[in-house]
Design a protein around this motif. Structure first.
Motif, PDB file in Angstrom:
ATOM      1  N   UNK A   1       0.836  -1.192   0.000  1.00  0.00           N
ATOM      2  CA  UNK A   1       0.000   0.000   0.000  1.00  0.00           C
ATOM      3  C   UNK A   1       0.875   1.247   0.000  1.00  0.00           C
ATOM      4  N   UNK A   2       0.542   2.201  -0.851  1.00  0.00           N
ATOM      5  CA  UNK A   2       1.297   3.441  -0.907  1.00  0.00           C
ATOM      6  C   UNK A   2       0.361   4.607  -1.161  1.00  0.00           C
ATOM      7  N   UNK A   3       0.693   5.755  -0.601  1.00  0.00           N
ATOM      8  CA  UNK A   3      -0.069   6.961  -0.899  1.00  0.00           C
ATOM      9  C   UNK A   3       0.355   7.483  -2.259  1.00  0.00           C
ATOM     10  N   UNK A   4      -0.631   7.677  -3.146  1.00  0.00           N
ATOM     11  CA  UNK A   4      -0.329   8.142  -4.499  1.00  0.00           C
ATOM     12  C   UNK A   4      -0.797   9.571  -4.740  1.00  0.00           C
ATOM     13  N   UNK A   5      -1.482  10.150  -3.770  1.00  0.00           N
ATOM     14  CA  UNK A   5      -1.920  11.521  -3.954  1.00  0.00           C
ATOM     15  C   UNK A   5      -3.046  11.886  -3.015  1.00  0.00           C
ATOM     16  N   UNK A   6      -3.684  12.999  -3.327  1.00  0.00           N
ATOM     17  CA  UNK A   6      -4.843  13.465  -2.577  1.00  0.00           C
ATOM     18  C   UNK A   6      -5.927  13.880  -3.565  1.00  0.00           C
ATOM     19  N   UNK A   7      -7.130  14.014  -3.060  1.00  0.00           N
ATOM     20  CA  UNK A   7      -8.241  14.449  -3.915  1.00  0.00           C
ATOM     21  C   UNK A   7      -8.052  15.930  -4.230  1.00  0.00           C
ATOM     22  N   UNK A   8      -7.845  16.217  -5.514  1.00  0.00           N
ATOM     23  CA  UNK A   8      -7.656  17.597  -5.941  1.00  0.00           C
ATOM     24  C   UNK A   8      -8.937  18.277  -6.355  1.00  0.00           C
ATOM     25  N   UNK A   9      -9.880  17.514  -6.914  1.00  0.00           N
ATOM     26  CA  UNK A   9     -11.158  18.087  -7.357  1.00  0.00           C
ATOM     27  C   UNK A   9     -12.173  16.971  -7.514  1.00  0.00           C
ATOM     28  N   UNK A  10     -13.436  17.328  -7.325  1.00  0.00           N
ATOM     29  CA  UNK A  10     -14.566  16.411  -7.494  1.00  0.00           C
ATOM     30  C   UNK A  10     -15.571  17.057  -8.434  1.00  0.00           C
ATOM     31  N   UNK A  11     -16.050  16.272  -9.396  1.00  0.00           N
ATOM     32  CA  UNK A  11     -16.964  16.814 -10.395  1.00  0.00           C
ATOM     33  C   UNK A  11     -18.174  15.900 -10.555  1.00  0.00           C
ATOM     34  N   UNK A  12     -19.317  16.551 -10.759  1.00  0.00           N
ATOM     35  CA  UNK A  12     -20.564  15.848 -11.061  1.00  0.00           C
ATOM     36  C   UNK A  12     -21.156  16.470 -12.319  1.00  0.00           C
ATOM     37  N   UNK A  13     -21.742  15.621 -13.167  1.00  0.00           N
ATOM     38  CA  UNK A  13     -22.350  16.055 -14.425  1.00  0.00           C
ATOM     39  C   UNK A  13     -23.820  15.621 -14.402  1.00  0.00           C
ATOM     40  N   UNK A  14     -24.713  16.469 -13.900  1.00  0.00           N
ATOM     41  CA  UNK A  14     -26.102  16.050 -13.715  1.00  0.00           C
ATOM     42  C   UNK A  14     -26.791  15.619 -15.011  1.00  0.00           C
ATOM     43  N   UNK A  15     -26.426  16.254 -16.145  1.00  0.00           N
ATOM     44  CA  UNK A  15     -27.023  15.886 -17.432  1.00  0.00           C
ATOM     45  C   UNK A  15     -25.897  15.445 -18.366  1.00  0.00           C
ATOM     46  N   UNK A  16     -26.063  14.312 -18.957  1.00  0.00           N
ATOM     47  CA  UNK A  16     -25.033  13.757 -19.826  1.00  0.00           C
ATOM     48  C   UNK A  16     -24.645  14.742 -20.937  1.00  0.00           C
ATOM     49  N   UNK A  17     -23.334  14.938 -21.093  1.00  0.00           N
ATOM     50  CA  UNK A  17     -22.728  15.772 -22.131  1.00  0.00           C
ATOM     51  C   UNK A  17     -22.893  17.273 -21.909  1.00  0.00           C
ATOM     52  N   UNK A  18     -23.458  17.669 -20.774  1.00  0.00           N
ATOM     53  CA  UNK A  18     -23.473  19.087 -20.435  1.00  0.00           C
ATOM     54  C   UNK A  18     -22.351  19.374 -19.437  1.00  0.00           C
ATOM     55  N   UNK A  19     -22.012  20.669 -19.291  1.00  0.00           N
ATOM     56  CA  UNK A  19     -21.015  21.054 -18.309  1.00  0.00           C
ATOM     57  C   UNK A  19     -21.509  20.714 -16.908  1.00  0.00           C
ATOM     58  N   UNK A  20     -20.568  20.362 -16.036  1.00  0.00           N
ATOM     59  CA  UNK A  20     -20.942  19.904 -14.713  1.00  0.00           C
ATOM     60  C   UNK A  20     -20.685  20.922 -13.625  1.00  0.00           C
ATOM     61  N   UNK A  21     -20.632  20.420 -12.391  1.00  0.00           N
ATOM     62  CA  UNK A  21     -20.445  21.265 -11.220  1.00  0.00           C
ATOM     63  C   UNK A  21     -19.337  20.669 -10.358  1.00  0.00           C
TER      64      UNK A  21
END
Length: 269
Positions: A2-22
């Motif tokens: 087990x090794x640390x490979x990083x941290x969460x830099x950003x989280x994205x959700x796309x409520x409607x397929x193929x539209x810009x998300x949040x």
């Protein structure tokens, strides 16, 4: 090991397929992926298919629209920030469409050959082939798409522009890596990640890129190099028999659900 490979830099959700998300500070993730992700899609009543910018000739205008989750629905706005109803959506994309949260049985979408799009342009009538979607979902393949900052940095270094925007690749989870170079997540296939205190993922396949990264995204202009660079420097075979494809990022399935937030530690097992 087990090794640390990083941290969460950003989280994205796309409520409607193929539209810009949040972008989100924190979110619950279940076996169906990020809560509320790809909850809705537009259907083309003429073909019965799901609208997707993977077929740029018909649907590239979807990437000029923004979708934001509300308490029990979704709010869609146009390039000018005005909220759009069904009639306005149809006028903008130039076809009758229906917004739905119910994937039809045997749901599919059309995917244009990305390298033909590079050659002929997004408005060209190029070859497309139908892709079946996992039953009951609007996902192309898996419920989660991950991308590292190492991969983004490498694509940017190799691009004539010297940079590339994360929004072009539409990840759910951006992992901030340090001290590593190149397409590092290629080496995670078949292994598990723990994100934060609970979430556990299985990395399944590299993400084959379509024409979407090359298209205009909101105020971002088109950038063909967003696909040309992976095509030149990271061609992989996602699944046996598919042949090599330009890839960037990886798909994952959820083994143990959990809530994650920006800054959470990411461990590779």
């Amino acid at each position: 090991m087990t090794q640390q490979v990083g941290t969460v830099g950003a989280l994205w959700r796309y409520p409607v397929k193929s539209m810009l998300g949040e972008e989100l500070p924190a979110v619950d993730v279940t076996e169906r992926g990020v809560d509320g992700d790809r909850r809705f899609a537009l259907l083309d009543p003429e073909t019965g298919k799901v609208a997707s910018a993977k077929n740029p000739r018909l649907w590239r205008q979807l990437l000029t629209l923004s979708a934001v989750t509300t308490d029990d629905d979704v709010r869609i706005t146009g390039p000018d920030g005005a909220e759009l109803g069904p009639d306005a959506l149809a006028d903008l994309v130039g076809r009758p469409v229906t917004l739905t949260a119910e994937p039809p049985p045997g749901a599919s979408l059309d995917r244009a050959d990305p390298e033909e799009v590079l050659h002929a342009g997004p408005a060209a009538d190029v070859a497309v082939h139908a892709i079946g979607l996992p039953a009951g979902t609007f996902f192309d393949h898996s419920p989660l798409h991950l991308l590292t900052t190492a991969t983004l940095d490498r694509i940017g270094e190799l691009s004539p522009r010297g940079t590339v925007e994360v929004r072009r690749y539409r990840p759910n989870l951006v992992i901030r890596t340090e001290g590593v170079n190149g397409f590092v997540e290629n080496g995670w296939i078949g292994r598990d990640l723990t994100v934060g205190p609970q979430l556990r993922l299985r990395i399944t396949v590299p993400t084959p890129r379509c024409a979407v990264p090359t298209l205009a995204h909101g105020t971002l202009p088109p950038d063909p190099e967003a696909l040309r660079v992976p095509a030149r420097h990271n061609r992989l075979e996602p699944l046996a028999g598919m042949g090599p494809h330009p890839c960037a990022g990886v798909h994952a399935v959820v083994l143990t659900a959990g809530r994650i937030a920006r800054g959470d530690i990411v461990l590779l097992h």
